[in-house]
Design a protein around this motif. Structure first.
Motif, PDB file in Angstrom:
ATOM      1  N   VAL A 184       0.868  -1.176   0.000  1.00  0.00           N
ATOM      2  CA  VAL A 184       0.000   0.000   0.000  1.00  0.00           C
ATOM      3  C   VAL A 184       0.899   1.218   0.000  1.00  0.00           C
ATOM      4  O   VAL A 184       1.805   1.322   0.828  1.00  0.00           O
ATOM      5  CB  VAL A 184      -0.923   0.011   1.247  1.00  0.00           C
ATOM      6  CG1 VAL A 184      -1.732   1.288   1.305  1.00  0.00           C
ATOM      7  CG2 VAL A 184      -1.829  -1.202   1.246  1.00  0.00           C
ATOM      8  N   ILE A 185       0.653   2.118  -0.945  1.00  0.00           N
ATOM      9  CA  ILE A 185       1.458   3.333  -1.008  1.00  0.00           C
ATOM     10  C   ILE A 185       0.754   4.469  -0.258  1.00  0.00           C
ATOM     11  O   ILE A 185      -0.453   4.409  -0.015  1.00  0.00           O
ATOM     12  CB  ILE A 185       1.772   3.740  -2.468  1.00  0.00           C
ATOM     13  CG1 ILE A 185       0.486   4.006  -3.260  1.00  0.00           C
ATOM     14  CG2 ILE A 185       2.627   2.672  -3.155  1.00  0.00           C
ATOM     15  CD1 ILE A 185       0.713   4.589  -4.637  1.00  0.00           C
ATOM     16  N   ILE A 200      -3.385   5.547   1.053  1.00  0.00           N
ATOM     17  CA  ILE A 200      -3.793   5.884   2.424  1.00  0.00           C
ATOM     18  C   ILE A 200      -4.445   7.262   2.435  1.00  0.00           C
ATOM     19  O   ILE A 200      -5.507   7.447   3.034  1.00  0.00           O
ATOM     20  CB  ILE A 200      -2.582   5.821   3.382  1.00  0.00           C
ATOM     21  CG1 ILE A 200      -2.041   4.392   3.452  1.00  0.00           C
ATOM     22  CG2 ILE A 200      -2.967   6.335   4.778  1.00  0.00           C
ATOM     23  CD1 ILE A 200      -0.711   4.263   4.161  1.00  0.00           C
ATOM     24  N   ASP A 201      -3.816   8.218   1.732  1.00  0.00           N
ATOM     25  CA  ASP A 201      -4.361   9.578   1.661  1.00  0.00           C
ATOM     26  C   ASP A 201      -5.773   9.582   1.088  1.00  0.00           C
ATOM     27  O   ASP A 201      -6.678  10.220   1.629  1.00  0.00           O
ATOM     28  CB  ASP A 201      -3.466  10.474   0.800  1.00  0.00           C
ATOM     29  CG  ASP A 201      -2.096  10.712   1.409  1.00  0.00           C
ATOM     30  OD1 ASP A 201      -1.938  10.541   2.638  1.00  0.00           O
ATOM     31  OD2 ASP A 201      -1.172  11.067   0.642  1.00  0.00           O
ATOM     32  N   GLU A 230      -1.195   3.914   9.994  1.00  0.00           N
ATOM     33  CA  GLU A 230      -0.759   2.517   9.990  1.00  0.00           C
ATOM     34  C   GLU A 230      -1.967   1.580  10.035  1.00  0.00           C
ATOM     35  O   GLU A 230      -1.988   0.540   9.365  1.00  0.00           O
ATOM     36  CB  GLU A 230       0.194   2.235  11.152  1.00  0.00           C
ATOM     37  CG  GLU A 230       0.685   0.795  11.215  1.00  0.00           C
ATOM     38  CD  GLU A 230       1.403   0.314   9.963  1.00  0.00           C
ATOM     39  OE1 GLU A 230       1.385  -0.917   9.724  1.00  0.00           O
ATOM     40  OE2 GLU A 230       1.968   1.123   9.211  1.00  0.00           O
ATOM     41  N   GLN A 231      -2.974   1.938  10.805  1.00  0.00           N
ATOM     42  CA  GLN A 231      -4.192   1.126  10.852  1.00  0.00           C
ATOM     43  C   GLN A 231      -4.888   1.112   9.495  1.00  0.00           C
ATOM     44  O   GLN A 231      -5.333   0.060   9.032  1.00  0.00           O
ATOM     45  CB  GLN A 231      -5.143   1.641  11.934  1.00  0.00           C
ATOM     46  CG  GLN A 231      -4.655   1.358  13.333  1.00  0.00           C
ATOM     47  CD  GLN A 231      -5.543   1.996  14.397  1.00  0.00           C
ATOM     48  OE1 GLN A 231      -6.350   2.875  14.114  1.00  0.00           O
ATOM     49  NE2 GLN A 231      -5.372   1.548  15.624  1.00  0.00           N
ATOM     50  N   VAL A 232      -4.962   2.267   8.844  1.00  0.00           N
ATOM     51  CA  VAL A 232      -5.558   2.348   7.509  1.00  0.00           C
ATOM     52  C   VAL A 232      -4.725   1.513   6.530  1.00  0.00           C
ATOM     53  O   VAL A 232      -5.274   0.770   5.718  1.00  0.00           O
ATOM     54  CB  VAL A 232      -5.670   3.817   7.030  1.00  0.00           C
ATOM     55  CG1 VAL A 232      -6.019   3.901   5.553  1.00  0.00           C
ATOM     56  CG2 VAL A 232      -6.698   4.574   7.865  1.00  0.00           C
ATOM     57  N   ARG A 233      -3.411   1.600   6.637  1.00  0.00           N
ATOM     58  CA  ARG A 233      -2.533   0.814   5.757  1.00  0.00           C
ATOM     59  C   ARG A 233      -2.813  -0.673   5.924  1.00  0.00           C
ATOM     60  O   ARG A 233      -2.912  -1.411   4.947  1.00  0.00           O
ATOM     61  CB  ARG A 233      -1.057   1.109   6.048  1.00  0.00           C
ATOM     62  CG  ARG A 233      -0.104   0.490   5.024  1.00  0.00           C
ATOM     63  CD  ARG A 233       1.361   0.725   5.382  1.00  0.00           C
ATOM     64  NE  ARG A 233       1.827  -0.223   6.373  1.00  0.00           N
ATOM     65  CZ  ARG A 233       2.073  -1.522   6.117  1.00  0.00           C
ATOM     66  NH1 ARG A 233       1.914  -2.001   4.917  1.00  0.00           N
ATOM     67  NH2 ARG A 233       2.491  -2.324   7.062  1.00  0.00           N
ATOM     68  N   GLN A 234      -2.968  -1.122   7.159  1.00  0.00           N
ATOM     69  CA  GLN A 234      -3.237  -2.537   7.428  1.00  0.00           C
ATOM     70  C   GLN A 234      -4.582  -2.971   6.846  1.00  0.00           C
ATOM     71  O   GLN A 234      -4.692  -4.062   6.279  1.00  0.00           O
ATOM     72  CB  GLN A 234      -3.195  -2.822   8.935  1.00  0.00           C
ATOM     73  CG  GLN A 234      -1.802  -2.817   9.515  1.00  0.00           C
ATOM     74  CD  GLN A 234      -0.911  -3.882   8.910  1.00  0.00           C
ATOM     75  OE1 GLN A 234      -1.335  -4.980   8.579  1.00  0.00           O
ATOM     76  NE2 GLN A 234       0.359  -3.549   8.752  1.00  0.00           N
ATOM     77  N   VAL A 235      -5.594  -2.132   6.983  1.00  0.00           N
ATOM     78  CA  VAL A 235      -6.915  -2.444   6.434  1.00  0.00           C
ATOM     79  C   VAL A 235      -6.835  -2.559   4.911  1.00  0.00           C
ATOM     80  O   VAL A 235      -7.350  -3.515   4.314  1.00  0.00           O
ATOM     81  CB  VAL A 235      -7.960  -1.370   6.844  1.00  0.00           C
ATOM     82  CG1 VAL A 235      -9.236  -1.486   6.043  1.00  0.00           C
ATOM     83  CG2 VAL A 235      -8.242  -1.470   8.330  1.00  0.00           C
TER      84      VAL A 235
END
Length: 104
Positions: A37-38, A42-43, A70-75
């Protein structure tokens, strides 16, 4: 009734172990298939969450902390991995906005 720490550990250990194993498997799939995920993804996801919030500036500030990003990246990473696994298995894959534009 009083629940002891040992009893809680016994009760929750199997589920915790399963979550750790699942996380390790997903991590290996991501590594082997070079799924990542870049920051731009995330943005875009955070922007979609912020849009329409009562206080967009405050919500944007809250969601742009290192921990929240980081939580959004993981999702997002988990969603990408699951899409890859569905594709490999021949099942339906949810369309992302990018895939929808490509198919039009």
């Amino acid at each position: 009734s009083k629940i002891s720490v040992d009893n809680l550990r016994k009760e929750y250990r199997p589920a915790a172990e399963e979550r750790v194993q699942w996380s390790l498997v997903l991590g290996q799939v991501a590594l082997s298939q070079k799924i990542d995920v870049i920051d731009k993804e995330i943005d875009v996801h955070i922007e979609s969450l912020v849009k329409g919030a009562e206080d967009e500036a405050e919500e944007n500030k809250r969601l742009n902390t290192e921990e929240s990003r980081e939580q959004v990246r993981q999702v997002l990473l988990t969603a990408k991995i699951m899409d890859h696994l569905k594709e490999v298995a021949g099942g339906p894959v949810r369309k992302t906005k990018k895939k929808q534009k490509e198919t039009k």
